[in-house]
Design an enzyme around this catalytic site. Structure first.
Site, mmCIF file in Angstrom:
data_model
loop_
_atom_site.group_PDB
_atom_site.id
_atom_site.type_symbol
_atom_site.label_atom_id
_atom_site.label_comp_id
_atom_site.label_asym_id
_atom_site.label_seq_id
_atom_site.Cartn_x
_atom_site.Cartn_y
_atom_site.Cartn_z
ATOM 1 N N GLY A 188 0.817 -1.213 0.000
ATOM 2 C CA GLY A 188 0.000 0.000 0.000
ATOM 3 C C GLY A 188 0.845 1.253 0.000
ATOM 4 O O GLY A 188 1.953 1.269 -0.530
ATOM 5 N N VAL A 192 0.543 4.746 5.249
ATOM 6 C CA VAL A 192 0.011 3.635 6.044
ATOM 7 C C VAL A 192 1.123 2.662 6.412
ATOM 8 O O VAL A 192 1.109 2.070 7.496
ATOM 9 C CB VAL A 192 -1.125 2.917 5.287
ATOM 10 C CG1 VAL A 192 -1.649 1.727 6.088
ATOM 11 C CG2 VAL A 192 -2.259 3.890 4.988
ATOM 12 N N GLY A 193 2.113 2.517 5.537
ATOM 13 C CA GLY A 193 3.244 1.638 5.822
ATOM 14 C C GLY A 193 3.954 2.012 7.111
ATOM 15 O O GLY A 193 4.386 1.144 7.882
ATOM 16 N N GLU A 210 5.628 -3.287 0.917
ATOM 17 C CA GLU A 210 5.645 -3.075 -0.529
ATOM 18 C C GLU A 210 4.877 -1.781 -0.803
ATOM 19 O O GLU A 210 3.648 -1.769 -0.846
ATOM 20 C CB GLU A 210 5.011 -4.265 -1.252
ATOM 21 C CG GLU A 210 5.767 -5.567 -1.084
ATOM 22 C CD GLU A 210 7.176 -5.513 -1.645
ATOM 23 O OE1 GLU A 210 7.420 -4.680 -2.548
ATOM 24 O OE2 GLU A 210 8.032 -6.279 -1.190
ATOM 25 N N CYS A 244 1.435 0.472 -8.800
ATOM 26 C CA CYS A 244 2.508 1.036 -7.974
ATOM 27 C C CYS A 244 3.804 1.213 -8.753
ATOM 28 O O CYS A 244 4.632 2.055 -8.399
ATOM 29 C CB CYS A 244 2.738 0.174 -6.739
ATOM 30 S SG CYS A 244 3.272 -1.514 -7.095
#
Length: 520
Positions: A188, A192-193, A210, A244
């Protein structure tokens, strides 16, 4: 006790029975996952169509085809990946067993993404199953139709206790992250990571992140611009730009900007017709929130191609923006949509500088006939991957690790990299209760002689495998000489050298053991 806590406890209890240890069980689960993809192809395609407007063939090409390949590879190679891995021996370990034994980590949390709701959620699951783990699967709530199908159908094929699917939004994900896992695999955004990593740190849980970022694409003015733009157009507008590893922006010299725009315009028409809005292989933005975000990113930039939109349909046409600068609104964040800005630079020097002044991207693309220029970009930049003269396709190469660096992520997966990422590579050394004389150098009292021997054994680099091969060859050569020579048994030069080597090795070995016994 929350639902999420119960699910994790059940998965851990099931894992602790040891049922995932046998390779036969793992292969059985992988076969069931493959059967799920085959038998439920229609339901999967329908869900993705409702989530992202993607065609059934597009879903198979970009979602499930790679999954099938990943599962088949894992089943074929599992015995090899899971086997003990011998390591190089030293003088101290020459008579020992020394190897690395992959073992399951335990319970893995997999948090999927909405842009490829099946591929980026189930590919890590393949690695988790192959490595012998239990896995709690959390599909993205944004791709709600895919999440629902996954929740309803996947438990019909996989062990429900070991591989449960948990659906829900932010609160459910936060509750999951409060639980202790043995690894967290998240796909994501970088924002948020960071939250995922912070939550995992409370339990000292390792993470694979990732993420994404603004992946640059440099076009050398001397390359075949027509082919370069064809491949860039495909890579950028696949899945409506919601990829991405899509080229986020183009860097090129001002002298070719107009040509680049014209070639991309031709390719958009060829791929998606004059009206992409009615073309089945051109998708939609995931929801209105992202639609509005993308429309806001275009403010202040000049539209060179496209620009049409329909909020009610979450439709944005393939769009090219020209005369963009590093300070433009569209350059403030990862685009993740069908907007392609072009920034002009004076050449590769300025392009490298522009890239290095920003966060490390997930991938750098470069189009050039000049291999030296390509190697220079590799040497002077850093990114998760680098792909020259194409887009996206490095994702399909299972022999390459897929992952980011810095702000674009940490850890990697695909093929054996998935297996290793979700395994503990356990160091194993098995010694014998013999040759105690060799150990006397480490026991008190610590004399100068003992220190000298310790220095020799610990610092002297000896290729033990080569030494053994030489000794074996010498022995065989000696035996062969005695077998084929005339009764006089005269040695040839080669045989004499080989026999001498054997004698020397034996002599030094005897001297060494003698010295060890003297130190006791």
């Amino acid at each position: 006790m929350s639902r999420e806590q119960l699910v994790v406890q059940r998965a851990r209890k099931s894992f602790q029975t040891g049922k995932t240890k046998p390779l036969e069980y793992r292969i059985h689960q992988l076969k069931n996952l493959l059967r799920f993809i085959s038998e439920r192809r229609g339901e999967i395609a329908d869900a993705v169509k409702r989530d992202l407007g993607k065609s059934a063939r597009g879903t198979e090409l970009f979602e499930t085809l790679g999954l099938e390949g990943e599962i088949n590879l894992s089943m074929e190679k599992l015995a090899e990946w899971a086997a003990p891995r011998p390591v190089e021996k030293s003088l101290l370990t020459i008579s020992d067993e020394v190897y690395v034994q992959p073992e399951p980590l335990g319970v893995v949390l997999i948090i999927g993404a909405w842009n490829y709701p099946w591929a980026v959620t189930l590919q890590p699951l393949v690695g988790a199953i192959a490595a012998g783990n239990a896995a709690v699967i959390k599909p993205s709530e944004v791709s709600s139709h895919s999440a629902k199908v996954m929740e309803e159908l996947l438990p019909q094929y996989l062990d429900k206790d070991l591989y449960p699917v948990v659906t829900g939004g932010v609160s459910e994900t936060q509750e999951l992250l409060k639980q202790r896992f043995d690894h967290v695999f998240y796909t994501g955004s970088s924002t948020v990571g960071k939250l995922v990593m912070e939550a995992a740190a409370r339990h000292l849980t390792p993470v694979t992140l990732e993420l994404g970022g603004k992946s640059p694409c440099y076009i050398d003015k001397d390359c075949d611009i027509r082919i370069a733009c064809r491949r860039i157009t495909w890579g950028k507008f696949v899945n409506c730009g919601q990829t991405c590893i899509a080229p986020d922006f183009i860097l090129c010299e001002a002298s070719i900007q107009s040509q680049v725009i014209e070639e991309i315009k031709k390719c958009i028409k060829e791929f998606y017709t004059d009206n992409p809005e009615t073309f089945e292989d051109y998708g939609r933005i995931i929801n209105q929130r992202h639609f509005k975000r993308l429309m806001a990113l275009m403010e202040g930039s000049t539209v060179a191609v496209g620009g049409n939109s329909d909020e009610s349909q979450c439709y944005i046409a393939p769009t090219v923006l020209k005369d963009v600068t590093g300070e433009s609104t569209v350059m403030r964040e990862e685009i993740f949509g069908p907007l392609l800005p072009i920034i002009t630079v004076s050449g590769v020097d300025e392009a490298i500088q522009f890239i290095n002044e920003r966060e490390k991207p997930l991938v750098i693309y470069i189009f050039s006939h000049d291999n030296k220029l390509i190697k220079r970009v590799i040497a002077e930049t850093s990114s998760g991957a680098l792909l020259a003269n194409d887009c996206l396709v490095h994702f399909t190469v299972d022999a390459l690790p897929f992952g980011g660096v810095g702000n674009s992520g940490m850890g990697c997966y695909h093929g054996q990299y998935s297996f290793d990422q979700l395994s503990h590579l356990r160091s194993c050394l098995i010694k014998q209760l013999k040759m105690e004389g060799v150990n006397s150098m480490r026991y008190p009292p610590h004399t100068a002689k003992k220190l000298g021997w310790a220095r020799f054994f610990l610092l002297k680099r000896v290729n033990v495998c080569r030494l053994r091969r030489m000794a074996l060859l010498a022995t065989l050569a000696g035996l062969a000489a005695f077998a084929v020579q005339e009764p006089s048994y005269e040695f040839t030069d080669t045989t004499r050298c080989s026999f001498t080597l054997v004698c020397k090795i034996k002599h030094h070995h005897e001297l060494l053991l003698g010295q060890m016994h003297k130190m006791q």
